[in-house]
Design a protein around this motif. Sequence first.
Motif, PDB file in Angstrom:
ATOM      1  N   ILE A   7       0.852  -1.184   0.000  1.00  0.00           N
ATOM      2  CA  ILE A   7       0.000   0.000   0.000  1.00  0.00           C
ATOM      3  C   ILE A   7       0.887   1.232   0.000  1.00  0.00           C
ATOM      4  CG2 ILE A   7      -1.707   1.330   1.289  1.00  0.00           C
ATOM      5  CD1 ILE A   7      -2.668  -1.288   2.500  1.00  0.00           C
ATOM      6  N   ASP A   8       0.529   2.208  -0.828  1.00  0.00           N
ATOM      7  CA  ASP A   8       1.264   3.472  -0.864  1.00  0.00           C
ATOM      8  C   ASP A   8       0.263   4.603  -1.006  1.00  0.00           C
ATOM      9  OD1 ASP A   8       3.417   5.191  -0.798  1.00  0.00           O
ATOM     10  OD2 ASP A   8       3.969   4.887  -2.896  1.00  0.00           O
ATOM     11  N   SER A   9       0.674   5.803  -0.582  1.00  0.00           N
ATOM     12  CA  SER A   9      -0.205   6.961  -0.710  1.00  0.00           C
ATOM     13  C   SER A   9       0.583   8.152  -1.219  1.00  0.00           C
ATOM     14  CB  SER A   9      -0.854   7.303   0.633  1.00  0.00           C
ATOM     15  OG  SER A   9       0.114   7.737   1.550  1.00  0.00           O
ATOM     16  N   LYS A  34      -5.666  12.635  -0.871  1.00  0.00           N
ATOM     17  CA  LYS A  34      -4.619  11.619  -0.890  1.00  0.00           C
ATOM     18  C   LYS A  34      -5.090  10.462  -1.752  1.00  0.00           C
ATOM     19  CE  LYS A  34      -1.625  11.593   3.071  1.00  0.00           C
ATOM     20  NZ  LYS A  34      -1.246  10.867   4.259  1.00  0.00           N
ATOM     21  N   ARG A  35      -4.205  10.028  -2.642  1.00  0.00           N
ATOM     22  CA  ARG A  35      -4.464   8.841  -3.455  1.00  0.00           C
ATOM     23  C   ARG A  35      -3.785   7.668  -2.771  1.00  0.00           C
ATOM     24  NH1 ARG A  35      -3.108  12.799  -7.727  1.00  0.00           N
ATOM     25  NH2 ARG A  35      -0.931  12.372  -7.297  1.00  0.00           N
ATOM     26  N   ARG A  36      -4.533   6.597  -2.602  1.00  0.00           N
ATOM     27  CA  ARG A  36      -3.971   5.388  -2.007  1.00  0.00           C
ATOM     28  C   ARG A  36      -4.119   4.256  -3.005  1.00  0.00           C
ATOM     29  NH1 ARG A  36      -6.215   8.475   1.873  1.00  0.00           N
ATOM     30  NH2 ARG A  36      -4.988   8.819   3.739  1.00  0.00           N
ATOM     31  N   ASP A  57      -3.302   7.637   7.321  1.00  0.00           N
ATOM     32  CA  ASP A  57      -2.901   6.520   6.460  1.00  0.00           C
ATOM     33  C   ASP A  57      -3.433   5.182   6.956  1.00  0.00           C
ATOM     34  OD1 ASP A  57      -1.618   8.049   4.546  1.00  0.00           O
ATOM     35  OD2 ASP A  57       0.329   7.926   5.548  1.00  0.00           O
ATOM     36  N   GLY A  60      -7.080   5.136   6.029  1.00  0.00           N
ATOM     37  CA  GLY A  60      -7.186   5.025   4.574  1.00  0.00           C
ATOM     38  C   GLY A  60      -6.859   3.634   4.083  1.00  0.00           C
ATOM     39  N   ALA A  61      -5.893   2.982   4.715  1.00  0.00           N
ATOM     40  CA  ALA A  61      -5.529   1.611   4.345  1.00  0.00           C
ATOM     41  C   ALA A  61      -6.681   0.658   4.652  1.00  0.00           C
ATOM     42  CB  ALA A  61      -4.264   1.184   5.074  1.00  0.00           C
ATOM     43  N   LEU A  64      -9.308   1.090   2.066  1.00  0.00           N
ATOM     44  CA  LEU A  64      -8.870   0.581   0.764  1.00  0.00           C
ATOM     45  C   LEU A  64      -9.168  -0.900   0.673  1.00  0.00           C
ATOM     46  CD1 LEU A  64      -7.368   1.224  -1.913  1.00  0.00           C
ATOM     47  CD2 LEU A  64      -5.278   0.641  -0.714  1.00  0.00           C
TER      48      LEU A  64
END
Length: 64
Positions: A7-9, A34-36, A57, A60-61, A64
Amino acid sequence: MEAAAIIDSQSSKTSPVPGIERGYYAGKKILGRKRRILVDTQGFLLAVRVLAATIADVTGARLL
């Protein structure tokens, strides 16, 4: 069989658009989103989610 993913943002500045949420990311002092992304170990895209920058984050993870 085991599976692994990464996973990256990335934060980005945005202009105000009615109906689309944006927030302030204090870490980089950016007002935007933020794009994840979630990719497998070979780099193939599995999922994408764009959220307000105020969402942490970890949260957000999970979304996702």
